[in-house]
Design a protein around this motif. Structure first.
Motif, mmCIF file in Angstrom:
data_model
loop_
_atom_site.group_PDB
_atom_site.id
_atom_site.type_symbol
_atom_site.label_atom_id
_atom_site.label_comp_id
_atom_site.label_asym_id
_atom_site.label_seq_id
_atom_site.Cartn_x
_atom_site.Cartn_y
_atom_site.Cartn_z
ATOM 1 N N ASP A 37 -26.188 31.450 19.060
ATOM 2 C CA ASP A 37 -24.898 31.123 19.673
ATOM 3 C C ASP A 37 -24.483 29.805 19.370
ATOM 4 N N ASP A 43 -29.909 37.716 17.958
ATOM 5 C CA ASP A 43 -29.328 39.054 18.474
ATOM 6 C C ASP A 43 -30.060 40.075 17.604
ATOM 7 N N LYS A 60 -29.155 42.985 16.945
ATOM 8 C CA LYS A 60 -28.457 43.729 16.080
ATOM 9 C C LYS A 60 -28.534 43.167 14.544
ATOM 10 N N ASP A 61 -28.374 41.784 14.616
ATOM 11 C CA ASP A 61 -28.336 41.123 13.398
ATOM 12 C C ASP A 61 -29.595 41.220 12.622
ATOM 13 N N HIS A 68 -16.936 39.028 15.220
ATOM 14 C CA HIS A 68 -18.019 38.578 16.280
ATOM 15 C C HIS A 68 -18.366 37.125 16.420
ATOM 16 N N ALA A 116 -23.883 36.813 18.214
ATOM 17 C CA ALA A 116 -23.402 38.090 19.042
ATOM 18 C C ALA A 116 -23.036 39.104 17.994
ATOM 19 N N GLY A 117 -23.605 39.210 16.779
ATOM 20 C CA GLY A 117 -23.419 40.237 16.029
ATOM 21 C C GLY A 117 -22.693 40.133 14.799
#
Length: 162
Positions: free
Chosen positions: A15, A31, A33-34, A133, A137-138
């Motif tokens: 971030d 993240d 998910k990344d 996003h 955060a993705g």
């Protein structure tokens, strides 16, 4: 066809916040998910490279976890480093995508075939795709999923986790 993605760290994979512990250790938050999307991208036989302006052992650790071979830190000219990586891999900017969020990403974003920026990137960056996003955060996962969809690789991609 996109074969390699160039990733910025602060503001894209994170971030952009830098936190220091009481002991003076630097902390960054990534993240998952990344990371999962990057791992799946690499399992497709694609390439990824981290090119960042800052230096941190945390970045080395994250790249190692994700099995990213190209990691360049403390870089002032990301475009020149990307050219070296492309030469090494036998690729060109026509086979490349990149994500960036600030002025130091300008040259590389203008060179690649497909440029991306997170939702919270500076507005002055002109890119092909502005993501929904925010950085950390993705945004990187969203970028990869867009490339996968546009290149009709979803069936092969989804085999990795379905």
């Amino acid at each position: 066809m996109i074969e390699i993605i160039f990733l910025d760290v602060d503001g894209c994979l994170t971030d952009g916040k830098i936190v220091y512990s009481a002991n003076g250790e630097e902390l960054k938050f990534f993240d998952v998910k990344d990371g999962y999307a990057i791992e799946s991208w690499l399992k497709l036989g694609k390439k990824a490279a981290i090119i960042t302006g800052r230096k941190s052992p945390i970045i080395e650790r994250r790249a190692e976890d994700l099995k990213i071979n190209h990691v360049y830190q403390g870089v002032s000219d990301k475009f020149e480093v990307a050219k070296e990586i492309l030469k090494f891999e036998g690729l060109s900017f026509e086979n490349s995508a990149a994500i960036g969020d600030d002025y130091n990403d300008f040259k590389i974003l203008n060179a690649v075939a497909w440029s991306f920026k997170p939702k919270d990137a500076i507005k002055q960056l002109e890119v092909k795709t502005k993501l929904k996003h925010k950085g950390g955060a993705g945004a990187v996962r969203e970028m990869i999923e867009i490339i996968i969809e546009k290149q009709n690789l979803f069936d092969e991609w989804s085999k990795r986790w379905l």
